[in-house]
Enzyme design. Structure first.
Site, short mmCIF file in Angstrom:
data_model
loop_
_atom_site.label_atom_id
_atom_site.label_comp_id
_atom_site.label_asym_id
_atom_site.label_seq_id
_atom_site.Cartn_x
_atom_site.Cartn_y
_atom_site.Cartn_z
N GLN A 162 145.16 51.15 -2.13
CA GLN A 162 145.31 52.54 -2.52
C GLN A 162 144.17 53.42 -2.01
OE1 GLN A 162 147.28 50.94 -6.62
NE2 GLN A 162 146.80 53.11 -6.64
N HIS A 274 149.10 55.42 0.22
CA HIS A 274 148.93 54.08 -0.36
C HIS A 274 149.83 53.07 0.37
CE1 HIS A 274 146.67 55.99 -3.38
NE2 HIS A 274 147.50 55.97 -4.39
N1 LIG Z 1 145.80 61.90 -6.60
C1 LIG Z 1 146.93 61.21 -6.60
O1 LIG Z 1 147.27 60.54 -5.62
C2 LIG Z 1 147.83 61.25 -7.80
C3 LIG Z 1 149.09 60.63 -7.73
C4 LIG Z 1 149.94 60.67 -8.83
C5 LIG Z 1 149.52 61.30 -9.98
N2 LIG Z 1 148.28 61.89 -10.03
C6 LIG Z 1 147.88 62.56 -11.25
O2 LIG Z 1 147.86 63.97 -11.00
C7 LIG Z 1 146.85 64.58 -11.79
C8 LIG Z 1 145.94 65.39 -10.89
O3 LIG Z 1 145.30 64.53 -9.98
P1 LIG Z 1 144.46 65.04 -8.72
O4 LIG Z 1 144.22 63.84 -7.92
O5 LIG Z 1 145.11 66.22 -8.09
O6 LIG Z 1 143.10 65.51 -9.42
P2 LIG Z 1 141.94 66.46 -8.87
O7 LIG Z 1 141.98 66.58 -7.39
O8 LIG Z 1 140.71 65.91 -9.47
O9 LIG Z 1 142.26 67.90 -9.49
C9 LIG Z 1 142.36 68.15 -10.88
C10 LIG Z 1 141.61 69.43 -11.23
O10 LIG Z 1 140.20 69.26 -11.04
C11 LIG Z 1 139.59 70.54 -10.88
N3 LIG Z 1 138.60 70.44 -9.80
C12 LIG Z 1 137.30 70.19 -10.02
N4 LIG Z 1 136.61 70.10 -8.86
C13 LIG Z 1 137.51 70.28 -7.87
C14 LIG Z 1 137.41 70.32 -6.46
N5 LIG Z 1 136.24 70.11 -5.81
N6 LIG Z 1 138.53 70.53 -5.73
C15 LIG Z 1 139.70 70.72 -6.35
N7 LIG Z 1 139.85 70.72 -7.69
C16 LIG Z 1 138.77 70.50 -8.46
C17 LIG Z 1 140.73 71.55 -10.67
O11 LIG Z 1 140.97 72.21 -11.91
P3 LIG Z 1 140.51 73.70 -12.28
O12 LIG Z 1 141.12 74.66 -11.30
O13 LIG Z 1 141.07 73.91 -13.64
O14 LIG Z 1 139.02 73.66 -12.22
C18 LIG Z 1 141.90 70.64 -10.37
O15 LIG Z 1 143.11 71.24 -10.74
C19 LIG Z 1 146.13 63.42 -12.52
O16 LIG Z 1 146.67 63.28 -13.80
C20 LIG Z 1 146.47 62.21 -11.69
O17 LIG Z 1 146.46 61.02 -12.44
C21 LIG Z 1 147.44 61.88 -8.96
#
Ligand SMILES: NC(=O)c1ccc[n+]([C@@H]2O[C@H](COP(=O)([O-])OP(=O)(O)OC[C@H]3O[C@@H](n4cnc5c(N)ncnc54)[C@H](OP(=O)(O)O)[C@@H]3O)[C@@H](O)[C@H]2O)c1
Length: 367
Positions: A162, A274
């Protein structure tokens, strides 16, 4: 009238891909979007030739006014906000990328190329919560959907590979920082033709230094694999591994939970997409050509890759599939263990079919 759709988590890695796909498919023509953030509210967001005021994603009054909320913000946000809205008798639809609500009785895990009929029946039956599946589960079902449909699978043992982006934007930035840190110190040694063992020794030494960037992974992912993803379960599985069986059975709407899937989930240093390696025990001995026919006819995105070195390295890798909706599957052959044992390897962009794409498609069903 166009539905008022709140988009939470659009800055994150899944949310950014979601918004990009919604633009490509003209989904924004069909809705009135409201952009919400837990950190950027009050600022302006220039999007599709227009300024949007970013709303506070914790503001219950604003959320209550929305017809649909689509969130890619994460589990903590869902935990905090969803139940508050329910207790306020909110009547809207909740579409979610995070895992919290997946196994709730009143939610559907969406992956419409596999369970479209079930999704549509659920909408008609008044279900209001639609959750994207775990990334590897969705990608596995997109690849092996035909074999499930034909009831050919006895059990599957999976090993996953992954990508860093599977754990969010911060993890990708950390992996890139690690690579940057390592090359900075090793560049000269490579140029000066230092002994290979010395260079490798230095690499390992650098990953252990105090200022090496490893806040999220806590160890180096660069030059490494981490054979654990998500929380520890009491039976020795990781939560990511536990999801394989439970979510697959829920997506396929199998009431007695009887499709058995287990394996080991591993984080590797690819950036996006992945990969998964399967050992499958079939219910009966069936020819490889029939197996390929069944797999490729299930949906339009799955692509059979010929079982040879060149095709595998060109068509069956994270780099080849990233930013596409294709689900290549290759290395398909009968294992020497016995005629009912099949191997296969698949790769898919987990930010598309493994996260955002099923969400935007269910949004379209609702609007
Ligand atoms: N990543 C995957 O492959 C994946 C796959 C399936 C499901 N998911 C699920 O989807 C959800 C979101 O995952 P994600 O991977 O998209 O999380 P992420 O990139 O960490 O983003 C989540 C939130 O973090 C904040 N954030 C803080 N620092 C950031 C930065 N430097 N760049 C962008 N955003 C930042 C933003 O919220 P604010 O605008 O409110 O600050 C953003 O909406 C989780 O529950 C995860 O388990 C993820």
């Amino acid at each position: 009238m166009k539905k008022l759709v709140g988009i939470v988590g659009w800055r994150g890695i899944v949310g950014s891909v979601l918004v990009k796909r919604m633009c490509e498919e003209n989904d924004f023509d069909k809705i009135n979007p409201i952009f919400l953030s837990t950190s950027q509210f009050g600022k302006k967001y220039f999007f599709l030739n227009k300024y949007y005021l970013i709303e506070n994603a914790y503001n219950i009054d604003i959320l209550m006014s929305l017809d649909i909320i689509i969130t890619c913000q994460g589990s903590d946000y869902t935990n905090e906000i969803f139940f508050k809205l329910v207790s306020c008798n909110w009547k809207g639809y909740w579409i979610d990328a995070s895992s919290n609500l997946r196994m709730n009785n009143n939610s559907i895990i969406v992956l419409d190329p596999i369970n479209k009929k079930f999704i549509k029946e659920s909408i008609e039956n008044g279900i209001k919560v639609f959750v994207g599946g775990n990334c590897t589960v969705s990608l596995m079902l997109m690849a092996l959907g035909g074999l499930f449909k034909e009831n050919l699978i006895d059990w599957i043992s999976v090993s996953t590979y992954q990508a860093a982006s599977g754990s969010g934007a911060k993890s990708v930035l950390e992996l890139l920082s690690q690579m940057n840190y390592l090359t900075k110190y090793i560049k000269k040694d490579i140029k000066n033709n230092f002994s290979i063992l010395d260079i490798m020794h230095k690499f390992i030494f650098l990953t252990k230094k105090k200022n090496f960037p490893k806040k999220n992974f806590t160890v180096s992912l660069a030059g490494n694999v981490i054979p654990w993803i998500d929380q520890e379960m009491s039976n020795g599985q990781s939560k990511e591994e536990w999801k394989m069986k439970s979510e697959t059975n829920k997506i396929l709407n199998i009431k007695d939970n009887n499709i058995c899937i287990d394996g080991i989930c591993v984080r590797i240093s690819s950036l996006r997409s992945h990969s998964q390696s399967f050992t499958i025990r079939l219910k009966k001995d069936i020819s490889i050509s029939s197996i390929k026919e069944i797999i490729k006819n299930q949906n339009q995105w799955v692509k059979i890759v010929s079982n040879d070195y060149n095709s595998s390295k060109i068509k069956l890798t994270p780099i080849s599939v990233s930013e596409t909706l294709n689900i290549p599957i290759g290395r398909i052959r009968k294992l020497n263990i016995g005629k009912k044992y099949l191997s296969a390897f698949t790769v898919g962009d987990q930010l598309l079919w493994g996260a955002s794409e099923p969400l935007r498609r269910v949004l379209n069903f609702l609007i």
